[in-house]
Structure formats: structure tokens, C-alpha cells
Design an enzyme around this catalytic site. Structure first.
Site, PDB file in Angstrom:
ATOM      1  N   THR A   1       0.832  -1.208   0.000  1.00  0.00           N
ATOM      2  CA  THR A   1       0.000   0.000   0.000  1.00  0.00           C
ATOM      3  C   THR A   1       0.863   1.252   0.000  1.00  0.00           C
ATOM      4  OG1 THR A   1      -1.680  -1.171   1.285  1.00  0.00           O
ATOM      5  CG2 THR A   1      -1.824   1.223   1.228  1.00  0.00           C
ATOM      6  N   THR A   2       1.884   1.283   0.873  1.00  0.00           N
ATOM      7  CA  THR A   2       2.751   2.448   0.981  1.00  0.00           C
ATOM      8  C   THR A   2       3.569   2.645  -0.281  1.00  0.00           C
ATOM      9  OG1 THR A   2       2.875   1.960   3.349  1.00  0.00           O
ATOM     10  CG2 THR A   2       4.408   3.602   2.507  1.00  0.00           C
TER      11      THR A   2
ATOM     12  N   TYR B   1     -12.913  -4.340  -3.051  1.00  0.00           N
ATOM     13  CA  TYR B   1     -14.079  -3.992  -3.870  1.00  0.00           C
ATOM     14  C   TYR B   1     -15.049  -5.152  -4.048  1.00  0.00           C
ATOM     15  CZ  TYR B   1     -17.220  -1.927  -7.213  1.00  0.00           C
ATOM     16  OH  TYR B   1     -18.361  -1.477  -7.816  1.00  0.00           O
TER      17      TYR B   1
ATOM     18  N   TYR C   1      -2.419 -10.446   4.446  1.00  0.00           N
ATOM     19  CA  TYR C   1      -2.529  -9.037   4.827  1.00  0.00           C
ATOM     20  C   TYR C   1      -3.993  -8.694   5.039  1.00  0.00           C
ATOM     21  CZ  TYR C   1      -1.882  -3.916   4.375  1.00  0.00           C
ATOM     22  OH  TYR C   1      -1.874  -2.563   4.581  1.00  0.00           O
TER      23      TYR C   1
ATOM     24  N   ARG D   1      -9.295  -0.565   4.349  1.00  0.00           N
ATOM     25  CA  ARG D   1      -9.064  -0.291   2.929  1.00  0.00           C
ATOM     26  C   ARG D   1      -9.816  -1.257   2.012  1.00  0.00           C
ATOM     27  NH1 ARG D   1      -4.904   3.054   0.981  1.00  0.00           N
ATOM     28  NH2 ARG D   1      -3.714   4.069   2.625  1.00  0.00           N
TER      29      ARG D   1
ATOM     30  N   LYS E   1      -0.026 -10.122   8.448  1.00  0.00           N
ATOM     31  CA  LYS E   1       0.109  -8.691   8.712  1.00  0.00           C
ATOM     32  C   LYS E   1      -1.276  -8.221   9.120  1.00  0.00           C
ATOM     33  CE  LYS E   1       1.028  -4.112   6.817  1.00  0.00           C
ATOM     34  NZ  LYS E   1       1.268  -3.276   5.616  1.00  0.00           N
TER      35      LYS E   1
ATOM     36  N   ILE F   1       5.196  -4.612  10.171  1.00  0.00           N
ATOM     37  CA  ILE F   1       5.444  -4.071   8.833  1.00  0.00           C
ATOM     38  C   ILE F   1       5.038  -2.612   8.902  1.00  0.00           C
ATOM     39  CG2 ILE F   1       4.820  -4.198   6.396  1.00  0.00           C
ATOM     40  CD1 ILE F   1       4.454  -7.222   6.765  1.00  0.00           C
TER      41      ILE F   1
END
Length: 296
Positions: free
Chosen positions: A48-49, A111, A137, A142, A165, A207
Site C-alpha cells: 500500500t505504501t 471492492y 494481509y 481499505r 500482517k 510491517i
């Protein structure tokens, strides 16, 4: 720790240095070298980052390949290969393994979501075809979907699924998860402000977004904890909390990209729909960075 532990301590969820022409690989290499020199335990590429959601497919694969080759085995390279398209995730996972990534970080499908049955099917199919360990994850803020503790319990039986994560923010759910999978899955905090609480539940590190700008200081939280200095670990967490909070005052990675640009590691450039940081937040972030001795 169980199976094939990928790392213990802190992995930086690394930014991707970019400008209008694409990924800046010169800056990317310097950033990887600096992180390793600062003692980071692993690097996550195209998470994501790292703005994976707006990288082209070619850029995504190239960034993973570059990082794996540039790191040259100095630290584990963990590639973000999740998708809401299972077949695409299969292929990206295969490609990252061939490129030299040491492990994969696979997010829940966004989504289109999925039922818990669908999550088990998707993660199992990806793990079946992976030649490298997989860290699941979970970031429902999100993706709109949570991995339930009972689902983790089923997935923990797969030999290629080795870690979590966890960024759901719900400590009670994480306690239940660890009651079910402790000794079978390694737990990593996906939230910088919950490093100490999750290590207290048996976690082996985190993380991190914060470690982009302060890798050694973030890692110190874990080092103190693992050395038995729980009070010192908590004090380091408290000390860094205002900065952690500032790094999430706007949607990640907007603030950390501004911070890294101010430190000279990249250009303050993000792809639409992300925009650069608002000045009022920028001033607060930079003030906190200066208070911690960072040159901005």
C-alpha cells in the site's frame, strides 16, 4: 515462530520513488541501501505504501525485480502480490518468486470482497502455486473485508502460509486469532501504534510505515521488547506515537511521501487520485520530524 519465519523485527513498507516519467530507480536503490545500513530486518516492495494500486503491471513487476536484485540477499524482500483477481494474483506471485522475492504479502480482495469461504479458497489457491512463503494481509479499513479468526485457523494449516500482517485494529479479534493459530502463524503488526500490544500477544514484529523515515528507531521498539525490556519498548512506542499519528493524518502514503521528499529520498509526487499533503498537516509533520532530529 513456525514454519519458515520470513523475518523477526521490522520490515519497512517501502515507498516507491516516482516522478512524472515513472519509477526513479536511482533513488530507489539509494533508499534500499540506506534502509539496510540502518539495520532494517526486511523490506516490503509494492505494498500500500509503495502505491501498488497505481503502478502499471510492468512497473509492479520491474520494481520487485529491481529490489530483489539490488538487495542481493542482504535482507528478505517481501513482494506485494495481492489482487481482487485471483488469477492475476497467481501470476504476480509466480513472477515475484522467479524475480527473487523471498516472500509474498497477499492482501484480501478489495471492492468485490468475498465471503470467508471465498477467502479460504483464494488464499489456498495462491499458496498452492507459490514457491515462496506467504504472509496474509488483513486491512479491512481499505478493503472492506476482515479475515475472521476461524478463517485464519483453516489457512494456518497450509505449509506456504506462514504469517499475518494484521491491521484490523481490533485487539479482541487478534487475541482470538492468536488463541487459534499461535505457534502456526507469525503475527506482524500492520499498525505502527500497536507494535507493543501485538508483540505482547506473541507477535514477532511489524510491517511499518514509520520505519521509512526512522528505521533504526522503529526497530528499537522490537529490540527492547525481545530483549525483555518491556517498559523500555513501551516508552519508545509512546515517544514515537505523535509522529506515528502525524504520518496517518491523511491517507497513507501521502504524509510519508512528503516526509521522505523532505529528507531528500524522493520527489513529493503521488499518482492520482492521491494528492500531495495539505500545508497545515505538512507543517505539523515536519515540526515533529525536526523534534526527533530529522533533517527536513
Amino acid at each position: 515462530m513456525k514454519k519458515n519465519t520470513v523475518f523477526k523485527g521490522i520490515a519497512t513498507a517501502l515507498i516507491t520513488p516516482m516522478d512524472e516519467t515513472g519509477i526513479n530507480y536511482e533513488q530507489f536503490g539509494k533508499l534500499i541501501d540506506w534502509q539496510i545500513a540502518e539495520g532494517i530486518d526486511a523490506l516490503v516492495i509494492c505494498g500500500t505504501t509503495g502505491e501498488a494500486s497505481t503502478l502499471t503491471d510492468a512497473e509492479h513487476r520491474a520494481a520487485i525485480t529491481f529490489a530483489a536484485q539490488h538487495a542481493e540477499g542482504r535482507v528478505p524482500i517481501i513482494a506485494g502480490t495481492g489482487s481482487n483477481d485471483t488469477e492475476y494474483a497467481h501470476d504476480l506471485t509466480r513472477s515475484a518468486g522467479e524475480a527473487g522475492a523471498d516472500a509474498m504479502l497477499v492482501v484480501t480482495p478489495y471492492y468485490n470482497k468475498a465471503t470467508q469461504k471465498g477467502l479460504i479458497k483464494m488464499f489456498t489457491q495462491i499458496a498452492d502455486k507459490s514457491t515462496k512463503p506467504i504472509i496474509l494481509y488483513n486491512v479491512p479499513s481499505r478493503t472492506g473485508i476482515n479475515i475472521e479468526p476461524a478463517t485464519y485457523e483453516v489457512l494456518a494449516e497450509h505449509e506456504n502460509i506462514v504469517g499475518i500482517k494484521e491491521a484490523n485494529g481490533n485487539i479482541s479479534k487478534i487475541v482470538e486469532t492468536m488463541a487459534r493459530v499461535h505457534g502456526k502463524l507469525d503475527l506482524y503488526s500492520g499498525n505502527d501504534d500497536q507494535l507493543v500490544p501485538l508483540m505482547a500477544l506473541g507477535g514477532v514484529g511489524g510491517i511499518s510505515v514509520l520505519s521509512n523515515i526512522m528505521p533504526a528507531q522503529t526497530r528499537e521498539i522490537c529490540t527492547r521488547f525481545f530483549n525483555g525490556d518491556i517498559t523500555g519498548s513501551a516508552e519508545q512506542q509512546y515517544k514515537l506515537y505523535p509522529l506515528i499519528d502525524a504520518l496517518f493524518c491523511e491517507v497513507n502514503p501521502i504524509p510519508v511521501k512528503a516526509a521522505m521528499a523532505a529528507m531528500g529520498f524522493c520527489k513529493d509526487y503521488l499518482r492520482s487520485p492521491l494528492t500531495t499533503m495539505e500545508d497545515i498537516y505538512r507543517e505539523k509533520l515536519f515540526s515533529l520530524m525536526k523534534a526527533h532530529g530529522l533533517n527536513v
